[in-house]
Design a protein around this motif. Structure first.
Motif, PDB file in Angstrom:
ATOM      1  N   UNK A  23       0.858  -1.198   0.000  1.00  0.00           N
ATOM      2  CA  UNK A  23       0.000   0.000   0.000  1.00  0.00           C
ATOM      3  C   UNK A  23       0.888   1.239   0.000  1.00  0.00           C
ATOM      4  N   UNK A  24       0.563   2.161  -0.890  1.00  0.00           N
ATOM      5  CA  UNK A  24       1.215   3.476  -0.777  1.00  0.00           C
ATOM      6  C   UNK A  24       0.264   4.421  -0.080  1.00  0.00           C
ATOM      7  N   UNK A  25       0.770   4.984   1.023  1.00  0.00           N
ATOM      8  CA  UNK A  25       0.053   6.068   1.684  1.00  0.00           C
ATOM      9  C   UNK A  25       0.424   7.321   0.901  1.00  0.00           C
ATOM     10  N   UNK A  26      -0.522   7.809   0.118  1.00  0.00           N
ATOM     11  CA  UNK A  26      -0.217   8.932  -0.762  1.00  0.00           C
ATOM     12  C   UNK A  26      -1.028  10.160  -0.395  1.00  0.00           C
ATOM     13  N   UNK A  27      -0.321  11.170   0.143  1.00  0.00           N
ATOM     14  CA  UNK A  27      -0.984  12.417   0.528  1.00  0.00           C
ATOM     15  C   UNK A  27      -0.450  13.518  -0.389  1.00  0.00           C
ATOM     16  N   UNK A  28      -1.333  14.381  -0.838  1.00  0.00           N
ATOM     17  CA  UNK A  28      -0.914  15.526  -1.644  1.00  0.00           C
ATOM     18  C   UNK A  28      -1.315  16.806  -0.941  1.00  0.00           C
ATOM     19  N   UNK A  29      -0.776  17.920  -1.421  1.00  0.00           N
ATOM     20  CA  UNK A  29      -1.108  19.221  -0.833  1.00  0.00           C
ATOM     21  C   UNK A  29      -2.610  19.460  -0.750  1.00  0.00           C
ATOM     22  N   UNK A  30      -3.352  18.888  -1.697  1.00  0.00           N
ATOM     23  CA  UNK A  30      -4.792  19.110  -1.724  1.00  0.00           C
ATOM     24  C   UNK A  30      -5.583  18.144  -0.854  1.00  0.00           C
ATOM     25  N   UNK A  31      -4.908  17.159  -0.266  1.00  0.00           N
ATOM     26  CA  UNK A  31      -5.669  16.161   0.503  1.00  0.00           C
ATOM     27  C   UNK A  31      -5.108  15.962   1.914  1.00  0.00           C
ATOM     28  N   UNK A  32      -4.636  17.060   2.484  1.00  0.00           N
ATOM     29  CA  UNK A  32      -4.153  17.006   3.874  1.00  0.00           C
ATOM     30  C   UNK A  32      -5.367  16.862   4.794  1.00  0.00           C
ATOM     31  N   UNK A  33      -5.209  16.110   5.862  1.00  0.00           N
ATOM     32  CA  UNK A  33      -6.322  15.963   6.811  1.00  0.00           C
ATOM     33  C   UNK A  33      -6.724  17.333   7.369  1.00  0.00           C
ATOM     34  N   UNK A  34      -8.032  17.544   7.392  1.00  0.00           N
ATOM     35  CA  UNK A  34      -8.569  18.875   7.791  1.00  0.00           C
ATOM     36  C   UNK A  34      -8.022  19.319   9.148  1.00  0.00           C
ATOM     37  N   UNK A  35      -8.046  18.381  10.100  1.00  0.00           N
ATOM     38  CA  UNK A  35      -7.599  18.712  11.462  1.00  0.00           C
ATOM     39  C   UNK A  35      -6.138  19.206  11.463  1.00  0.00           C
ATOM     40  N   UNK A  36      -5.305  18.509  10.654  1.00  0.00           N
ATOM     41  CA  UNK A  36      -3.893  18.896  10.612  1.00  0.00           C
ATOM     42  C   UNK A  36      -3.699  20.207   9.856  1.00  0.00           C
TER      43      UNK A  36
END
Ligand code: SF4
Length: 349
Positions: free
Chosen positions: A123-136
């Motif tokens: 699994x690749x945990x793939x986060x982009x600038x547009x999908x950062x967790x709201x809380x963070x």
């Protein structure tokens, strides 16, 4: 040293060669279009190929592609729908890319992890600038800290479910944010890193942003697999990625160095440099060939080349490992130089 993760036949991490990835940009339910792009990407040097899976039609097409291209690791890119991610974990994909923060809750992430674990899928945990967790994002803004924390939170969640075949990415369209983000993640986790500058644009600026972002990280020893993201034909991403690896001596190749020319150059040096470039294209051995504009500076500037030529107005010299070995009328020198380059390549290949 990063942990190693098996992605189909490709190892990612530890001391495995840095692999090159790209992504299809045709319809994922169009078998012929996907097949054609996969073939072109493979022959360009792409090691791992990703496609977006958005519905059951894509799943059906993916099953046929996985069968047809058993020799290349295929990766499913999933946004939001955990059911599709679970299916992709079950049908033979080598890796599934998700952002655990937007897959619908922890229980859904567990189901994806279980399906992938049962089938040996990474699994690749793939986060982009547009999908950062709201809380963070509200805590740290949208910079490197939020991106890195968001990715690491996804990693921790998979670990909680006993899943460890993880590759991590956290990309920004900003070169500086991308570099900072990966430096932070690199300090905090041992999983292999998939690096790249996202949405970098088209050729030109996109290549430059990617070369700086990816190159800076690789030069620091950060990054195990790379993707250059360009608008347009994905094959160009692969050419750019391979060139980044060559420039950093992470892939063997025959380098052609040539000077920018100035008023001391009295022959069509760009033409000869381009002919030599064609002659050595595809040679995967570490060689250096120099095509220089004049004898005043050429042989000295390129003294570390295996072989080189420097032109004068009527004559040209050939030099090999820093020593001049021929001084001939120009046309004869060029013919002799091309022959010698041909022999050198034949000797090493
Ligand atoms: S090698 Fe000669 S021709 Fe080329 S830039 Fe230098 S001085 Fe000019």
């Amino acid at each position: 040293m990063k942990k190693v993760v098996q992605v189909g036949k490709i190892k990612v991490g530890e001391d495995a060669p840095v692999s090159v990835q790209s992504m299809l940009n045709c319809s994922s339910s169009d078998f012929n279009a996907c097949s054609e792009q996969i073939k072109r990407l493979k022959s360009a040097g792409c090691d791992i190929i990703r496609l977006a899976i958005s519905d059951d039609n894509d799943i059906e097409c993916a099953k046929m592609l996985i069968k047809e291209f058993a020799d290349v690791p295929l990766v499913a890119d999933i946004q939001f729908d955990y059911r599709l991610a679970v299916k992709c974990g079950e049908i033979g994909f080598s890796k599934v890319r998700i952002n655990p923060g937007n897959i619908g809750g922890e229980d859904k992430v567990r189901l994806v992890a279980d399906a992938c674990r049962a089938n040996g899928v990474a699994i690749r945990v793939g986060v982009n600038g547009g999908s950062i967790e709201k809380e963070l994002e509200s805590k740290y803004g949208s910079g490197a800290k939020a991106l890195s924390e968001s990715a690491l939170k996804g990693v921790a969640l998979l670990e909680r479910f006993g899943f460890y075949d993880i590759v991590v990415s956290a990309k920004s369209s900003s070169v500086m944010t991308t570099i900072e983000t990966y430096r932070l993640i690199n300090k905090q986790c041992d999983y292999p890193l998939h690096i790249g500058v996202t949405e970098s644009g088209g050729e030109g600026m996109g290549n430059i942003k990617s070369a700086i972002g990816i190159g800076t990280l690789l030069a620091d020893g950060i990054g195990n697999t790379i993707r250059v993201s360009l608008t347009g034909d994905p094959v160009k991403e692969v050419y750019a990625a391979v060139d980044i690896l060559k420039a950093l001596n992470l892939r063997d190749y025959c380098e052609v160095v040539s000077c920018p020319t100035c008023s001391r150059c009295h022959y069509d040096m760009p033409k000869l440099a381009s002919e030599i470039g064609e002659l050595v294209k595809g040679v995967e051995k570490r060689l250096k060939i120099a095509v220089m504009g004049c004898v005043v500076n050429g042989p000295g500037e390129a003294k570390d080349a295996d072989i080189g030529i420097a032109g004068g107005s009527e004559k040209a010299v050939i030099f090999e490992k820093g020593k001049i070995t021929a001084n001939l009328p120009f046309d004869k020198a060029v013919a002799e130089f091309k022959q010698k380059v041909g022999r050198l390549i034949a000797d090493v290949c």
